[in-house]
Write a protein that holds these residues in place. Structure first.
Motif, PDB file in Angstrom:
ATOM      1  N   SER A   3      21.964  21.260  62.526  1.00 14.07           N
ATOM      2  CA  SER A   3      21.755  20.063  61.706  1.00 14.07           C
ATOM      3  C   SER A   3      20.560  19.266  62.196  1.00 14.07           C
ATOM      4  O   SER A   3      19.770  18.751  61.405  1.00 14.07           O
ATOM      5  N   GLY A  46      21.264  17.122  49.575  1.00 18.15           N
ATOM      6  CA  GLY A  46      20.406  17.488  50.688  1.00 18.15           C
ATOM      7  C   GLY A  46      19.308  16.471  50.937  1.00 18.15           C
ATOM      8  O   GLY A  46      19.129  15.521  50.174  1.00 18.15           O
ATOM      9  N   ASP A  56      25.264  13.161  53.830  1.00 17.56           N
ATOM     10  CA  ASP A  56      25.168  14.623  53.722  1.00 17.56           C
ATOM     11  C   ASP A  56      25.626  15.220  55.047  1.00 17.56           C
ATOM     12  O   ASP A  56      24.979  15.029  56.082  1.00 17.56           O
ATOM     13  N   ARG A  67      26.645  23.962  65.201  1.00 22.76           N
ATOM     14  CA  ARG A  67      26.406  23.325  63.904  1.00 22.76           C
ATOM     15  C   ARG A  67      25.570  22.059  64.072  1.00 22.76           C
ATOM     16  O   ARG A  67      24.665  21.788  63.293  1.00 22.76           O
ATOM     17  N   TRP A  96      30.514  23.773  56.174  1.00 23.85           N
ATOM     18  CA  TRP A  96      30.268  22.336  56.244  1.00 23.85           C
ATOM     19  C   TRP A  96      31.349  21.598  55.458  1.00 23.85           C
ATOM     20  O   TRP A  96      31.722  22.004  54.361  1.00 23.85           O
ATOM     21  N   LEU A 135      19.979  26.516  58.786  1.00 27.09           N
ATOM     22  CA  LEU A 135      21.397  26.138  58.830  1.00 27.09           C
ATOM     23  C   LEU A 135      22.307  27.349  59.030  1.00 27.09           C
ATOM     24  O   LEU A 135      23.472  27.192  59.408  1.00 27.09           O
ATOM     25  N   HIS A 185      25.467  18.123  56.164  1.00 28.98           N
ATOM     26  CA  HIS A 185      24.514  19.068  56.745  1.00 28.98           C
ATOM     27  C   HIS A 185      23.555  18.357  57.705  1.00 28.98           C
ATOM     28  O   HIS A 185      22.873  19.007  58.494  1.00 28.98           O
ATOM     29  N   GLN A 186      23.522  17.034  57.629  1.00 27.36           N
ATOM     30  CA  GLN A 186      22.649  16.243  58.494  1.00 27.36           C
ATOM     31  C   GLN A 186      23.440  15.482  59.562  1.00 27.36           C
ATOM     32  O   GLN A 186      22.927  14.537  60.138  1.00 27.36           O
ATOM     33  N   ASP A 242      28.356  22.456  50.284  1.00 24.88           N
ATOM     34  CA  ASP A 242      27.272  23.427  50.437  1.00 24.88           C
ATOM     35  C   ASP A 242      26.035  22.885  49.745  1.00 24.88           C
ATOM     36  O   ASP A 242      26.063  21.822  49.118  1.00 24.88           O
TER      37      ASP A 242
END
Length: 708
Positions: free
Chosen positions: A682, A257, A496, A678, A545, A540, A498-499, A554
């Motif tokens: 993000s 993260g 990552d 998503r 992901w 989020l 998530h970004q 995750d």
């Protein structure tokens, strides 16, 4: 005695930085005297009673340095404390060589005990179900076991973890998060465990192990000058250091993260690879997605290793790499490059001219970039056969024919203007590099590589390091893979998902980049507070992901031991009122590094103007970074904040219709709609995690569906 070395133990710097300015100034003089002669009478250097390795030395009249002797002339500065506090608490200082990691650990029980309140009638201790033996086996520091048994609240745990040795904090936080001892052993302890037999008395051997996190002798002053924002140059924690120093048999990846140190690891990895380059053995490429990130990486690498490292490293954003390859091959003569914003505008104008309403510009641009260019479809028949996994709604053969006709007209439109999109340059560069790789492989197979026969036979780079990997497209990856032969330490990938804020989805394995068995994950955030982190993760939602390789990812175990105020959520009736609120908040903070993030480009100028009317100097962030770095307030769209960090952040305009933007295909293309949701999450996640200490999230009208 002279020629002593003085290192600083990790976490000691945080307490030292809190000392009065006069004391920190006295530490400079202390360092000089100590290195020259530890027997200098002014130092009053002496061993502390009951401690065979712990010494004290005079910093000034009221403060003493605590020094751990590692053997020979090597000393470690573990604390600077008021004189009386040292002598009143000699039984509260403990140190050891951790039997699992082999690293040196120092424990200040005075400070840590203050975070744990022993209330016999309180709730059940958090770690009651774990035996002392289990905790020891996981690497928890022996001197803390008694205190750990008394912890009953999360606040107490976070307080202890902020002062405890690194591994102890990570193990306890993971157990508290619900991991089993077996999972903690596998994911946290084993990666940093020593492989050799550990001598509990050999501090000289322990000093050089990765688990002993200290500065080098010459770096102590830099820590005191740079503070928290500069400590990344000096400290690498055991998990990070192992990733940096390891020799990989092929492509390797580090994920984690925001704030876990992926970029720091990538920079140290570049330095590590450069340090091992042989004469005439090539260069290292450090690349990332956009221009301002590349500029930031360049400055950070210079800060880390000095400007001389630039002789051996090219630092370029990935689109500049592509256009350079094409230009060198004279394959795109007289072509200029347009970014995605301009490429979308061309699609919009084409659709308007054609009177086409079945598809929008975003859909067609993605279809062309990710499917047609991404799979090198040169003909309509190629496109008919192309896979569209994850692209959203299915389309018929008739649809593909219509889309292909639009693509042909779009390409003709670009040709007439003498421009290419970033994706066209990337795809052409990929094709050129793949042709070159095939020629090189054939040459090597038939004749052997003869360096004197021509430079073009050599690979372009010896190693490639990629930061923000989640935002690269298929064409980018094909190009990078072709630029360097498969082999040890060829590609090092940090990212990552998530970004991911640009919508590029890839499967590395399908592109010949096999990272299986060579992936590492960082979970401890060094940038932001526990409170900000919790808010960011909640933003989020419950989305799925990917991991860049057809698996899932995750943020399990993602955590911070830093504490701060809870994020503020502020509602306003109008945008004008919200602008006034931004000014008021900046005035209240009155200093530190401050940034304002907004969803739309035109809002940047409006915030900058409003701050200016209030007498507050600010600057906008462009593709090349902040226009005026020294300005007290930086303003930009959320996209611009990737890779940056600030003490305090305002995220404004987080209203429905802006975050996320209005989309009209939720029913007609639910998969695409979910993907856009998503991406919006993000973007907000990235902006939120740029803040180190404080954050305010505001909106006017109806707040975003993502906010609580």
């Amino acid at each position: 005695m002279s020629g002593a070395t003085l290192r600083l133990l990790d976490k000691a710097d945080k307490e030292i930085l809190k000392l009065p300015r006069a004391v920190k100034g006295a530490i400079y003089d202390f360092q000089h005297k100590f290195r020259q002669d530890i027997n200098n009478p002014g130092l009053r250097f002496k061993r502390l009673e009951g401690h065979p390795r712990l010494f004290s030395a005079r910093v000034n009249l009221d403060y003493r340095a605590l020094l751990l002797h590692a053997g020979g002339n090597d000393y470690i500065l573990v604390a600077v404390k008021p004189r009386q506090e040292v002598y009143d608490n000699l039984d509260k200082f403990a140190y050891q060589i951790n039997p699992v990691t082999g690293g040196i650990e120092f424990v200040d029980l005075v400070t840590i005990e203050a975070t744990v309140i022993n209330e016999p009638t309180g709730p059940k201790p958090l770690f009651a179900k774990f035996s002392a033996e289990q905790l020891r086996d996981l690497g928890v520091a022996e001197p803390l076991l008694g205190l750990i048994a008394k912890i009953t609240t999360e606040d107490e745990l976070l307080g202890l973890a902020s002062y405890a040795p690194q591994l102890t904090g990570e193990v306890l936080l993971a157990l508290y998060a619900g991991k089993t001892p077996e999972e903690v052993l596998d994911q946290i302890t084993t990666p940093v465990a020593a492989t050799e037999e550990i001598d509990a008395e050999d501090y000289q051997a322990a000093l050089v192990r990765p688990a002993t996190v200290t500065t080098e002798d010459a770096d102590l002053q830099e820590i005191l000058e740079q503070g928290d924002f500069g400590r990344w140059r000096v400290f690498l924690h055991p998990a990070q250091r192992k990733i940096v120093k390891r020799s990989y048999s092929g492509p390797a990846r580090v994920s984690g993260g925001p704030g876990t140190g992926k970029t720091i690891v990538a920079l140290h990895r570049v330095k590590h690879l450069v340090d091992r380059l042989g004469p005439g053995s090539g260069k290292v490429l450090l690349t990332t997605f956009n221009t301002n990130l590349a500029a930031d990486l360049r400055q950070r690498l210079i800060d880390l290793a000095g400007s001389e490292i630039l002789q051996y490293v090219d630092i370029l954003n990935v689109d500049k790499v592509a256009s350079g390859i094409v230009a060198q091959a004279a394959s795109g003569v007289h072509r200029s490059r347009i970014d995605d914003t301009k490429a979308l505008r061309e699609w919009e104008e084409l659709l308007l001219e054609e009177g086409e309403s079945r598809w929008d510009a975003d859909f067609l641009h993605a279809e062309w970039s990710q499917v047609i260019l991404g799979q090198a479809c040169a003909t309509r028949a190629d496109y008919f056969r192309a896979r569209r996994v994850g692209r959203g709604r299915s389309i018929s053969r008739e649809d593909r024919a219509a889309i292909w006709r639009l693509v042909e007209r779009y390409v003709m439109r670009l040709d007439a203007k003498g421009v290419w999109t970033n994706q066209q340059f990337a795809e052409r560069a990929a094709q050129l590099e793949m042709e070159k790789a095939r020629d090189r492989a054939s040459y090597e197979a038939n004749a052997g590589l003869q360096r004197e026969s021509g430079v073009w036979h050599r690979p372009r780079y010896r190693h490639i390091v990629i930061d923000e990997a989640q935002d690269l497209s298929v064409a980018h990856w094909k190009m990078l893979r072709a630029m360097i032969p498969e082999g040890p330490n060829d590609l090092f990938i940090a990212g990552d998902t998530h970004q991911r804020i640009y919508g590029n989805y890839v499967s590395l394995g399908s592109l010949g980049i096999n990272i299986r068995g060579r992936s590492s994950k960082l979970t401890l955030s060094y940038r932001t507070t526990h409170e900000i982190l919790g808010t960011a993760v909640r933003l989020l939602g419950r989305e799925d992901w990917d991991d860049l390789d057809e698996g899932s990812d995750d943020l399990t175990g993602y955590r911070s031991v830093l504490r701060g105020p809870e994020p503020s959520l502020m509602a306003y009736s109008t945008w004008a009122a919200e602008l006034d609120g931004i000014v008021k908040q900046v005035e209240e903070w009155d200093g530190g590094s401050i940034a304002v993030a907004v969803p739309k480009r035109e809002m940047v100028a409006q915030v900058e103007k409003h701050l200016g009317l209030a007498g507050i100097v600010s600057c906008s962030i462009t593709s090349d970074g902040p226009r005026l770095v020294e300005a007290p307030v930086h303003i930009g769209t959320m996209h611009r904040f990737k890779g940056l960090e600030y003490q305090r952040m305002i995220i404004a305009g987080v209203a429905e219709g802006l975050v996320p933007r209005n989309l009209d295909f939720e029913q007609s293309d639910p998969l695409r709609f979910r993907r856009e949701m998503r991406r919006a999450r993000s973007l907000l996640f990235v902006a939120t995690t740029r803040a180190r200490d404080s954050i305010v999230i505001s909106w006017n009208g109806r707040k975003s569906r993502f906010l609580p």
